[in-house]
Design a protein around this motif. Structure first.
Motif, short mmCIF file in Angstrom:
data_model
loop_
_atom_site.label_atom_id
_atom_site.label_comp_id
_atom_site.label_asym_id
_atom_site.label_seq_id
_atom_site.Cartn_x
_atom_site.Cartn_y
_atom_site.Cartn_z
N GLU A 58 90.99 50.38 -17.79
CA GLU A 58 91.84 51.05 -18.78
C GLU A 58 92.63 50.02 -19.59
O GLU A 58 92.72 50.11 -20.82
N VAL A 59 93.19 49.05 -18.84
CA VAL A 59 93.99 48.02 -19.52
C VAL A 59 93.08 47.24 -20.49
O VAL A 59 93.47 46.96 -21.62
N ARG A 60 91.87 46.91 -19.99
CA ARG A 60 90.94 46.16 -20.85
C ARG A 60 90.67 46.94 -22.14
O ARG A 60 90.78 46.40 -23.23
N ASN A 69 94.25 37.99 -19.48
CA ASN A 69 94.55 39.33 -19.98
C ASN A 69 95.31 40.13 -18.94
O ASN A 69 96.22 40.89 -19.27
N ILE A 70 94.87 39.93 -17.71
CA ILE A 70 95.46 40.73 -16.64
C ILE A 70 95.78 39.81 -15.45
O ILE A 70 94.98 38.93 -15.12
N GLN A 73 93.68 46.95 -24.41
CA GLN A 73 93.86 45.65 -25.05
C GLN A 73 92.80 45.43 -26.15
O GLN A 73 93.11 44.89 -27.21
N PHE A 122 98.97 41.56 -18.88
CA PHE A 122 99.31 42.82 -18.22
C PHE A 122 99.44 42.54 -16.72
O PHE A 122 98.53 42.00 -16.11
N ASP A 133 103.93 45.70 -14.87
CA ASP A 133 103.56 46.84 -15.71
C ASP A 133 103.07 48.00 -14.84
O ASP A 133 103.09 49.15 -15.27
N CYS A 134 102.63 47.68 -13.67
CA CYS A 134 101.99 48.70 -12.84
C CYS A 134 102.05 48.24 -11.39
O CYS A 134 102.07 47.04 -11.12
#
Lengths: 135, 586
Positions: free
Chosen positions: A121-123, A50-51, A126, A81, A103-104
Motif C-alpha cells: 500500500e505504501v509503495r 522508501n520504507i 508513494q 515511511f 507512521d505505522c
C-alpha cells in the motif's frame, strides 16, 4: 515482478529479520538488513529507503531514536515511511513511537501477509505521489 | 504575718480594756458622788431639825455659830447657815467675826436653787477659799412653807478623787500587764500557727520546682492539718500524673526515634521544633542543629519547604512524591499534616517515607513483565511468521523450506526452555517452597551433570575436570544442586572457546564449602558483572539467543543457592574466562 522500492529492515533478531526479508524479496522489493541501531543510523545516512521496518528494542540506538533520526534529519532518508514492528504493545509505547515519527505500528507477533499488504500500500501511495510530482 | 497577728491581739485588748475601764471609771465616779450626796442630804435633814427657827429669825449669830462648831467635826463636813437674803450667819470654818465679813452667797448656784426654788441645791465647784474641789448641798430651812434661810453642807471631794485615781492607776497597770501578756501570748500563738505554714510554704516551693519527694508532716485536726493533707494529696496526684505523662512521653519518643519514616515537626513560622533520627540520616543533619531554624535553612529542599508552606497557609494535608538527588538518589512520599490548636494552624507534621525500594521493586517487576512478554513474543513471531510463509507457498521453496522448519523448531525449543525457566523461577520465588535437604555428594552430582552434556562437550572439544573431592558432603536438595551445576556448566560451555576447559573444584571458606566453576571462555566485561545475576540480563543479547539462552539461568542459580543459605559470585576478566562460585553448608 521487480520494483524499485527500497526497504531497510532494522531488527536485531536474525530470524525475524530474514522472515521479513524473504517475504519482501519474494514480492520484488530490494531489501537491506541491519541488526543494530548504530549500523542502521549509518546506513540511513548513506542511502535513501522508501520504507523502513524498525524494531524498538535494539542494541545501540533504540527504535525510537531511529524514528526521530529518520524524520528530523537533513539526510536522504527524510520522507522514508516508518513501520515499527515491536513486542512492546502498551499504548504509551505506541503513542511515543508515533510522536518520534513512526507512521505505522505492528505488534509482535504480527501476520506476515498483513505486513506485506501495508508495505504494498505504501509503495502504491508513494508511486502515485511520484507520478503527481512528475506531472 | 506574725507582726500583723500580734498587733491585732494588742489592738483587741486595747479596745476592750479601754472601753471597760472608761465605763467603769465613769460609773464609779457617778456612783460615789451620788452616795456622798445622798448621805450629805440626810445629814443636812438631821442638822436642820436642830436649828431653832427662832434664833434664825432673830439672826442669833452666836447660838448658830456654836451649833455649827459642835456638829461640823462630827459629820466631817463644813456647815454654813445662810439667811434668806444670802447673808452668811454662821460657818464652821470661820469665827463669828469673820463670818460677818464674808460676801453675800445668794448668787452661788446651790443657794440660789434652794432660796428661789425651795428645792435642794447641789453643786460641785472649786472652792477658792479652800483651794480644793468641793461638793455643796444647800437645804432650804422653812417655816410654814416660808423660806427662812439655807443650811449648806460642803464636803471636800479630795478623798473621792484620790480613790478614783487609785482605781485608775490599777486599771492602767492592769492594761499594761494585759498588753504585755497579749504580746507574749500573740507571739507564742502566731509562732505556733506560722511554723506549720512556713513548713507548708517550704514544701510547696519544692513542689513548684517539680520536687515531689517531700511531704508535709502535720497530723493536727485543724485547718492547717487539712491543708497539709490536701497539699500532700495534690503532690501525690501530680507526681503520679507527671510519671504517667513522662512514661507516655518516653513511649512517644521511643516511637519517634525508632520510626523508619522521617518525621519533622515545624511551628507555624515553619521553624523546626524537632526531627527524628530517620530525618537526620536522610538529610545528613542533626536534630540539635536543626531546631529553631526554618526548614529551608536546615534542609535545602525547596519542594518539601513548599509543601510545608502550603499546609501552613491552607490548613489541608498534602501527600506528594518527592525525588531527592542529594545526598543520594532517593524517592520519598512526603505526607504533611497541619497541627491545629483552637481551630488555627499552629504547625505542621511532616512524615517522610522512603519509597525508593518500593519504586525500585515496582520497576523491576514492571521490567520483568515487559521482558517476559518480549522474550515470549520474539520466538512466537518467528514461529508464526515462518509457518505463515511456508503455508503461503514457501513449502515448495526447496532451497529454504527445511531451513524455515529448523528455525521454527529452534524457537519452539526456546519457548519451551523459557517457560521451564520461568516456572522454576516462580516456584523458587514462591514463599512456600520446601527443600529436601540431605547429605549430598557434590562430586557425584557434578559427574552426573557432566555426563548429560557429553555430546555438546565433544562437539566443541571442551575438557571438563571434576576436581571435587569424592568425599565432600553438603546439606542440600540434590535436584536443586543438580540444576545449579547444569546452569553453570551450560554457561561455561556456551561461552567457551573451541578446545577450551572447564574446571570444577572446591575450597573451605568460613566453615562453608565454596564450589568454583571455572571456564576459559570469553569472560564478562567489568561493567556487566554487578548485573549478571539479574533476570534477563545478557551481556550480548544476540549471541545469547543464538546459543539458545533464556537469560534466566544465573538468576535461577542465585535463587537456589540463596535458598540454601549460601551466596553466589563471579570473578572474570574479559577474554580469559570466568570463575563462578557458590557456597553451601557442610
Amino acid at each position: 515482478m521487480k520494483n524499485s522500492t527500497k526497504v531497510i529492515i532494522i531488527e536485531d533478531d536474525k530470524d525475524i529479520s530474514s522472515l521479513i526479508a524473504y517475504n519482501l524479496r519474494k514480492a520484488g522489493y530490494s531489501v537491506e538488513q541491519v541488526f543494530d541501531g548504530y549500523a542502521a543510523a549509518k546506513e540511513l545516512r548513506s542511502a535513501y529507503f522508501n520504507i523502513a521496518i524498525v524494531d524498538i528494542m535494539l542494541p545501540g540506538l533504540n527504535g525510537f531514536d531511529i524514528c526521530s533520526q529518520i524524520k528530523n534529519s537533513d539526510n536522504p532518508s527524510r520522507g522514508t515511511f516508518v513501520i515499527v514492528v515491536s513486542a512492546k504493545t502498551s499504548p504509551q509505547d505506541k503513542l511515543y513511537a508515533h510522536i518520534m515519527g513512526a507512521d505505522c505500528y505492528f505488534a509482535k507477533p504480527f501476520s506476515v501477509a498483513i505486513l506485506l499488504d501495508a508495505v504494498n500500500e505504501v509503495r502504491d501511495m508513494q508511486n502515485r505521489e511520484f507520478i503527481i510530482n512528475q506531472k | 504575718m506574725k507582726l500583723k497577728l500580734i498587733l491585732l491581739y494588742v489592738f483587741v485588748i486595747l479596745i476592750s480594756f479601754g472601753l471597760t475601764s472608761f465605763f467603769l471609771d465613769k460609773n464609779l465616779e457617778e456612783n460615789s458622788l451620788s452616795n456622798i450626796q445622798s448621805s450629805l442630804i440626810s445629814e443636812a435633814y438631821l442638822i436642820e431639825n436642830q436649828i431653832s427657827v427662832e434664833s434664825l429669825k432673830r439672826g442669833d449669830v452666836f447660838s448658830l455659830d456654836a451649833l455649827v462648831k459642835i456638829l461640823s467635826p462630827k459629820i466631817k463636813s463644813r456647815i454654813t447657815i445662810i439667811d434668806k437674803g444670802g447673808k452668811v450667819l454662821a460657818d464652821s470654818e470661820r469665827s463669828p467675826q469673820d463670818t460677818l465679813k464674808m460676801e453675800n452667797h445668794f448668787s452661788r448656784p446651790e443657794i440660789n436653787t434652794a432660796l428661789a426654788g425651795g428645792k435642794i441645791g447641789i453643786d460641785t465647784r472649786f472652792s477658792r477659799t479652800l483651794g480644793i474641789d468641793m461638793l455643796y448641798i444647800a437645804l432650804p430651812i422653812k417655816d410654814n412653807n416660808q423660806p427662812l434661810g439655807v443650811l449648806r453642807l460642803a464636803l471636800p471631794l479630795g478623798d473621792v478623787q484620790k480613790t478614783l485615781s487609785t482605781i485608775r492607776k490599777i486599771v492602767f497597770l492592769g492594761l499594761l500587764l494585759a498588753l504585755g501578756f497579749a504580746f507574749v501570748l500573740g507571739y507564742i500563738v502566731t509562732t505556733r500557727i506560722t511554723r506549720p505554714i512556713n513548713r507548708i510554704i517550704q514544701v510547696s516551693r519544692k513542689f513548684s520546682e517539680g520536687d515531689f519527694t517531700h511531704r508535709i508532716i502535720n497530723h493536727s485536726k485543724d485547718e492547717i492539718g487539712e491543708l497539709s493533707f490536701t497539699l500532700n494529696k495534690m503532690a501525690q496526684d501530680l507526681e503520679d500524673k507527671i510519671r504517667e505523662i513522662r512514661q507516655q512521653n518516653q513511649e512517644l519518643s521511643a516511637i519517634f526515634n525508632s520510626m523508619i519514616e522521617g518525621i519533622i515537626v515545624v511551628d507555624k513560622t515553619s521553624r523546626i521544633v524537632s526531627v527524628n533520627p530517620a530525618i537526620e540520616k536522610i538529610f545528613g543533619i542533626l536534630n540539635a542543629d536543626a531546631q529553631g531554624k526554618t526548614f529551608l535553612e536546615a534542609v535545602r529542599n525547596n519542594e518539601i519547604s513548599e509543601i510545608i508552606n502550603n499546609v501552613l497557609t491552607q490548613g489541608k494535608s498534602l501527600s506528594v512524591e518527592v525525588t531527592l538527588v542529594l545526598p543520594g538518589h532517593r524517592i520519598f512520599e512526603v505526607n504533611a499534616v497541619p497541627i491545629f490548636e483552637n481551630d488555627s494552624v499552629n504547625g505542621c507534621l511532616v512524615v517522610i517515607h522512603d519509597i525508593t525500594e518500593i519504586r525500585r521493586l515496582e520497576t523491576i517487576r514492571r521490567d520483568f513483565v515487559a521482558n517476559v512478554s518480549h522474550e515470549l513474543k520474539t520466538p512466537l513471531t518467528s514461529i508464526k511468521g515462518f509457518v505463515e510463509t511456508l503455508l503461503e507457498g514457501a513449502l515448495d521453496d526447496k532451497e529454504n523450506n527445511r531451513n524455515f522448519l529448523k528455525i521454527i523448531q529452534n524457537h519452539a525449543e526456546r519457548l519451551n526452555s523459557l517457560v521451564n525457566d520461568l516456572l522454576s523461577l516462580s516456584y523458587l520465588e514462591s514463599k512456600n517452597i520446601s527443600l529436601e535437604i540431605n547429605d549430598v555428594n557434590l562430586s557425584r552430582v557434578a559427574d552426573e551433570v557432566i555426563l548429560g552434556f557429553g555430546s555438546q562437550l565433544r562437539k566443541k572439544r571442551i575438557e571438563v575436570v571434576n576436581g571435587l573431592a569424592p568425599d565432600i558432603l553438603v546439606k542440600a536438595d540434590e535436584e536443586r544442586i543438580k540444576q545449579v551445576f547444569t546452569n553453570l556448566i551450560d554457561n561455561a560451555l556456551k561461552f567457551n572457546r573451541e578446545k577450551g576447559a572447564i574446571k570444577i573444584y572446591s575450597e573451605e571458606f568460613n566453615g562453608k564449602i565454596r564450589v568454583i566453576v571455572e571456564d576459559s571462555g570469553i569472560g564478562i566485561p567489568e561493567k556487566d558483572i554487578p548485573r549478571i545475576f539479574e533476570r534477563f540480563y545478557r551481556v550480548d543479547k544476540a549471541r545469547s539467543r543464538e546459543l539458545g539462552g533464556t537469560g534466566l539461568g544465573l538468576s535461577i542459580v542465585k535463587h537456589i543457592v540463596e535458598l540454601h543459605g549460601g551466596m553466589v559470585g563471579v570473578e572474570s576478566s574479559e577474554g580469559s574466562g570466568s570463575r563462578f562460585f557458590f557456597t553451601l553448608l557442610k
